[in-house]
Design a protein around this motif. Structure first.
Motif, PDB file in Angstrom:
ATOM      1  N   ASP A  36       0.622  -1.138  -0.082  1.00  0.00           N
ATOM      2  CA  ASP A  36      -0.032  -0.222   0.089  1.00  0.00           C
ATOM      3  C   ASP A  36       0.870   1.186  -0.038  1.00  0.00           C
ATOM      4  O   ASP A  36       1.027   1.852   1.126  1.00  0.00           O
ATOM      5  CB  ASP A  36      -1.026  -0.149   1.276  1.00  0.00           C
ATOM      6  CG  ASP A  36      -1.888  -0.986   1.115  1.00  0.00           C
ATOM      7  OD1 ASP A  36      -2.399  -1.647  -0.047  1.00  0.00           O
ATOM      8  OD2 ASP A  36      -2.635  -1.541   2.005  1.00  0.00           O
ATOM      9  N   ASP A  71      -5.648  -7.089  -5.735  1.00  0.00           N
ATOM     10  CA  ASP A  71      -6.738  -6.717  -4.880  1.00  0.00           C
ATOM     11  C   ASP A  71      -7.301  -5.566  -5.606  1.00  0.00           C
ATOM     12  O   ASP A  71      -7.204  -4.520  -4.998  1.00  0.00           O
ATOM     13  CB  ASP A  71      -6.301  -6.803  -3.469  1.00  0.00           C
ATOM     14  CG  ASP A  71      -7.516  -6.169  -2.394  1.00  0.00           C
ATOM     15  OD1 ASP A  71      -8.554  -6.659  -2.748  1.00  0.00           O
ATOM     16  OD2 ASP A  71      -7.132  -5.322  -1.535  1.00  0.00           O
ATOM     17  N   GLN A  93      -9.173  -0.540  11.205  1.00  0.00           N
ATOM     18  CA  GLN A  93      -9.748  -1.881  11.256  1.00  0.00           C
ATOM     19  C   GLN A  93     -10.573  -1.964  12.691  1.00  0.00           C
ATOM     20  O   GLN A  93     -10.256  -1.555  13.385  1.00  0.00           O
ATOM     21  CB  GLN A  93      -8.589  -2.942  11.278  1.00  0.00           C
ATOM     22  CG  GLN A  93      -7.476  -2.901  10.241  1.00  0.00           C
ATOM     23  CD  GLN A  93      -8.276  -3.240   8.825  1.00  0.00           C
ATOM     24  OE1 GLN A  93      -9.505  -3.516   8.708  1.00  0.00           O
ATOM     25  NE2 GLN A  93      -7.480  -3.354   7.780  1.00  0.00           N
ATOM     26  N   ARG A 138      -4.076  -7.772  13.775  1.00  0.00           N
ATOM     27  CA  ARG A 138      -3.255  -6.914  14.664  1.00  0.00           C
ATOM     28  C   ARG A 138      -2.509  -7.807  15.615  1.00  0.00           C
ATOM     29  O   ARG A 138      -3.409  -8.408  16.442  1.00  0.00           O
ATOM     30  CB  ARG A 138      -4.235  -5.985  15.173  1.00  0.00           C
ATOM     31  CG  ARG A 138      -4.869  -4.964  14.205  1.00  0.00           C
ATOM     32  CD  ARG A 138      -3.351  -4.077  13.513  1.00  0.00           C
ATOM     33  NE  ARG A 138      -3.723  -2.923  12.548  1.00  0.00           N
ATOM     34  CZ  ARG A 138      -3.747  -3.218  11.211  1.00  0.00           C
ATOM     35  NH1 ARG A 138      -3.827  -4.201  10.727  1.00  0.00           N
ATOM     36  NH2 ARG A 138      -4.210  -2.076  10.305  1.00  0.00           N
ATOM     37  N   GLY A 178      -0.575  -5.498   6.985  1.00  0.00           N
ATOM     38  CA  GLY A 178       0.001  -4.235   6.452  1.00  0.00           C
ATOM     39  C   GLY A 178       0.651  -3.355   7.157  1.00  0.00           C
ATOM     40  O   GLY A 178       1.924  -3.568   7.722  1.00  0.00           O
ATOM     41  N   ARG A 179       0.093  -2.521   7.772  1.00  0.00           N
ATOM     42  CA  ARG A 179       0.841  -1.296   8.752  1.00  0.00           C
ATOM     43  C   ARG A 179       1.549  -1.626   9.922  1.00  0.00           C
ATOM     44  O   ARG A 179       2.520  -1.259  10.179  1.00  0.00           O
ATOM     45  CB  ARG A 179      -0.415  -0.402   8.887  1.00  0.00           C
ATOM     46  CG  ARG A 179      -0.689   0.602   7.808  1.00  0.00           C
ATOM     47  CD  ARG A 179      -1.901   1.419   7.845  1.00  0.00           C
ATOM     48  NE  ARG A 179      -2.916   0.424   8.056  1.00  0.00           N
ATOM     49  CZ  ARG A 179      -4.149   1.136   8.053  1.00  0.00           C
ATOM     50  NH1 ARG A 179      -4.479   2.199   8.229  1.00  0.00           N
ATOM     51  NH2 ARG A 179      -5.168   0.080   7.895  1.00  0.00           N
ATOM     52  N   PRO A 230      -7.706  -9.995   6.286  1.00  0.00           N
ATOM     53  CA  PRO A 230      -7.121  -9.000   6.754  1.00  0.00           C
ATOM     54  C   PRO A 230      -7.650  -8.383   7.850  1.00  0.00           C
ATOM     55  O   PRO A 230      -8.526  -9.005   8.467  1.00  0.00           O
ATOM     56  CB  PRO A 230      -7.393  -7.701   5.540  1.00  0.00           C
ATOM     57  CG  PRO A 230      -8.859  -8.597   4.630  1.00  0.00           C
ATOM     58  CD  PRO A 230      -8.960  -9.883   5.453  1.00  0.00           C
ATOM     59  N   LYS A 245       0.604  -8.248  -1.934  1.00  0.00           N
ATOM     60  CA  LYS A 245      -0.457  -7.830  -2.307  1.00  0.00           C
ATOM     61  C   LYS A 245      -0.417  -6.509  -3.122  1.00  0.00           C
ATOM     62  O   LYS A 245       0.205  -5.305  -2.527  1.00  0.00           O
ATOM     63  CB  LYS A 245      -1.788  -7.730  -1.236  1.00  0.00           C
ATOM     64  CG  LYS A 245      -2.963  -7.127  -1.818  1.00  0.00           C
ATOM     65  CD  LYS A 245      -4.094  -7.339  -0.399  1.00  0.00           C
ATOM     66  CE  LYS A 245      -4.256  -6.206   0.379  1.00  0.00           C
ATOM     67  NZ  LYS A 245      -4.970  -5.023  -0.247  1.00  0.00           N
ATOM     68  N   LYS A 293     -10.606  -5.516  -6.105  1.00  0.00           N
ATOM     69  CA  LYS A 293     -12.309  -5.441  -5.546  1.00  0.00           C
ATOM     70  C   LYS A 293     -13.151  -4.920  -6.334  1.00  0.00           C
ATOM     71  O   LYS A 293     -13.929  -3.888  -6.372  1.00  0.00           O
ATOM     72  CB  LYS A 293     -12.155  -4.459  -4.146  1.00  0.00           C
ATOM     73  CG  LYS A 293     -11.485  -4.960  -3.054  1.00  0.00           C
ATOM     74  CD  LYS A 293     -11.659  -4.054  -1.837  1.00  0.00           C
ATOM     75  CE  LYS A 293     -10.847  -4.419  -0.700  1.00  0.00           C
ATOM     76  NZ  LYS A 293      -9.457  -4.232  -0.452  1.00  0.00           N
ATOM     77  N   LEU A 308     -16.210  -5.438   4.325  1.00  0.00           N
ATOM     78  CA  LEU A 308     -15.002  -4.989   4.642  1.00  0.00           C
ATOM     79  C   LEU A 308     -14.640  -4.823   5.976  1.00  0.00           C
ATOM     80  O   LEU A 308     -15.506  -4.638   6.876  1.00  0.00           O
ATOM     81  CB  LEU A 308     -14.741  -3.380   4.188  1.00  0.00           C
ATOM     82  CG  LEU A 308     -14.856  -3.353   2.678  1.00  0.00           C
ATOM     83  CD1 LEU A 308     -14.996  -1.835   2.094  1.00  0.00           C
ATOM     84  CD2 LEU A 308     -13.461  -3.877   1.758  1.00  0.00           C
ATOM     85  N   THR A 309     -13.416  -5.234   6.500  1.00  0.00           N
ATOM     86  CA  THR A 309     -13.128  -5.317   7.746  1.00  0.00           C
ATOM     87  C   THR A 309     -13.213  -3.693   8.753  1.00  0.00           C
ATOM     88  O   THR A 309     -12.898  -3.798   9.855  1.00  0.00           O
ATOM     89  CB  THR A 309     -11.632  -5.960   8.264  1.00  0.00           C
ATOM     90  OG1 THR A 309     -10.720  -5.133   7.327  1.00  0.00           O
ATOM     91  CG2 THR A 309     -11.748  -7.450   7.528  1.00  0.00           C
TER      92      THR A 309
HETATM   93  O1  LIG Z   1      -9.490  -7.413   0.336  1.00  0.00           O
HETATM   94  C1  LIG Z   1      -8.543  -6.807   1.150  1.00  0.00           C
HETATM   95  O2  LIG Z   1      -7.287  -7.261   1.162  1.00  0.00           O
HETATM   96  C2  LIG Z   1      -9.103  -6.319   2.280  1.00  0.00           C
HETATM   97  C3  LIG Z   1     -10.382  -6.390   2.372  1.00  0.00           C
HETATM   98  C4  LIG Z   1     -10.948  -5.804   3.751  1.00  0.00           C
HETATM   99  O3  LIG Z   1     -12.188  -6.187   4.288  1.00  0.00           O
HETATM  100  N1  LIG Z   1     -10.317  -5.322   4.660  1.00  0.00           N
HETATM  101  C5  LIG Z   1      -8.988  -4.965   4.209  1.00  0.00           C
HETATM  102  O4  LIG Z   1      -8.155  -4.181   5.087  1.00  0.00           O
HETATM  103  N2  LIG Z   1      -8.229  -5.328   3.087  1.00  0.00           N
HETATM  104  C6  LIG Z   1      -6.942  -4.997   2.777  1.00  0.00           C
HETATM  105  O5  LIG Z   1      -6.170  -5.730   3.757  1.00  0.00           O
HETATM  106  C7  LIG Z   1      -4.842  -4.561   3.862  1.00  0.00           C
HETATM  107  C8  LIG Z   1      -4.855  -4.105   5.310  1.00  0.00           C
HETATM  108  O6  LIG Z   1      -3.990  -3.416   5.766  1.00  0.00           O
HETATM  109  P1  LIG Z   1      -3.397  -2.925   7.080  1.00  0.00           P
HETATM  110  O7  LIG Z   1      -4.743  -2.620   7.710  1.00  0.00           O
HETATM  111  O8  LIG Z   1      -2.583  -1.969   7.060  1.00  0.00           O
HETATM  112  O9  LIG Z   1      -2.950  -4.242   7.947  1.00  0.00           O
HETATM  113  C9  LIG Z   1      -5.247  -3.235   2.990  1.00  0.00           C
HETATM  114  O10 LIG Z   1      -4.196  -3.519   1.791  1.00  0.00           O
HETATM  115  C10 LIG Z   1      -6.647  -3.319   2.819  1.00  0.00           C
HETATM  116  O11 LIG Z   1      -7.111  -2.777   1.250  1.00  0.00           O
END
Ligand SMILES: O=C(O)c1cc(=O)[nH]c(=O)n1[C@@H]1O[C@H](COP(=O)(O)O)[C@@H](O)[C@H]1O
Length: 240
Positions: A12, A60, A195, A186, A215-216, A183, A33, A62, A123-124
């Motif tokens: 990202d 990804d 999230q 944490r 990710g982060r 995703p 990703k 979507k 979405l999370t």
């Molecule tokens: O499709 C995904 O990867 C995705 C779906 C979802 O519901 N939630 C979600 O956070 N993601 C992806 O997962 C990654 C989460 O990143 P962090 O929150 O930095 O760990 C991001 O690249 C989001 O685009």
């Protein structure tokens, strides 16, 4: 599969130089990703770079559109020979079905393996409260996420993206052959950020996730390689 291979790290970042810098900083990562930000910025060139380094790729994007448009996009994406591709369950049965057919056509055009097509359930970043009050969905969140996963499964998709909080229920209902990618993961020591429905990496794996997208907690850490190592150690400790 060893626990490290279950972690997908999102690129990202805004441009190709930052993406390459991250890939080089974390050589242990086998699955990357490429999402909306980077793909919109760089186009497919980043995919070629990852492939030349023998990395697995989760594209990804979507997709969310009418069946004809989604099918065209899926066909084009499948030509790249990526490993995973996303579409929203809420595109509905016709679009999901068209997408499953289109990835076969696209992959055949360039003689590559079709990607596993996985559906976003919810979405999370959406909480139960937002689902009810903003999106006006009159179902409990776990029931909604499960129904979106079942729609994908019934339509022939390979799996779903869900939060770790729903993964146990989806695993139980959808069975072992349905790919579940989580995703919103944490470690206890990381910020949750945007999230809303997270669990730790070990909890998500124990609940039945095949892959974790993290990710982060890694990419924004002062020392990403140390954050990666810490997560891998925590996963290894808890998998014994
Ligand atoms: O499709 C995904 O990867 C995705 C779906 C979802 O519901 N939630 C979600 O956070 N993601 C992806 O997962 C990654 C989460 O990143 P962090 O929150 O930095 O760990 C991001 O690249 C989001 O685009």
């Amino acid at each position: 599969m060893n626990p490290e291979q279950r972690i997908i790290v999102p690129l990202d970042v805004p441009d190709i130089a930052s993406a390459i810098a991250l890939v080089e900083r974390l050589p242990q990562v086998t699955f990357w990703k490429v999402g909306l930000e980077l793909f919109t910025s760089t186009g497919p060139s980043i995919l070629e770079i990852l492939k030349s380094r023998q990395k697995q790729i989760f594209l990804d994007l979507k997709f969310h559109d009418i069946p004809n448009t989604v099918a065209g996009a899926c066909q084009a994406a499948a030509r790249y020979g990526v490993d995973l591709l996303t579409i929203h369950s809420t595109t509905g049965k016709d679009a999901l079905k068209a997408a499953t057919e289109a990835i076969q056509t696209g992959a055949a055009q360039t003689s590559v393996k079709p990607p596993k097509l996985i559906a976003i359930t919810l979405l999370t970043s959406i909480s139960a409260r937002q689902l009810a009050f903003d999106l006006k969905i009159p179902l409990e969140l776990p029931e909604y996420a499960l129904s979106m996963a079942l729609l994908a499964q019934e339509t022939g998709l390979d799996g779903a993206v869900c939060s770790p909080q729903e993964v146990a229920q989806l695993r139980q209902t959808c069975g072992d052959n349905f790919l579940l990618v989580c995703p919103g993961v944490r470690p206890t020591w990381a910020d949750k950020g945007d999230q809303k429905r997270s669990l730790t990496p070990s909890q998500a794996i124990q609940a039945g996730a095949d892959y974790l997208v993290i990710g982060r907690p890694i990419t924004s850490a002062a020392e990403p390689e140390l954050a990666w190592k810490r997560i891998c150690e925590e996963l290894a400790e808890n998998s014994q």
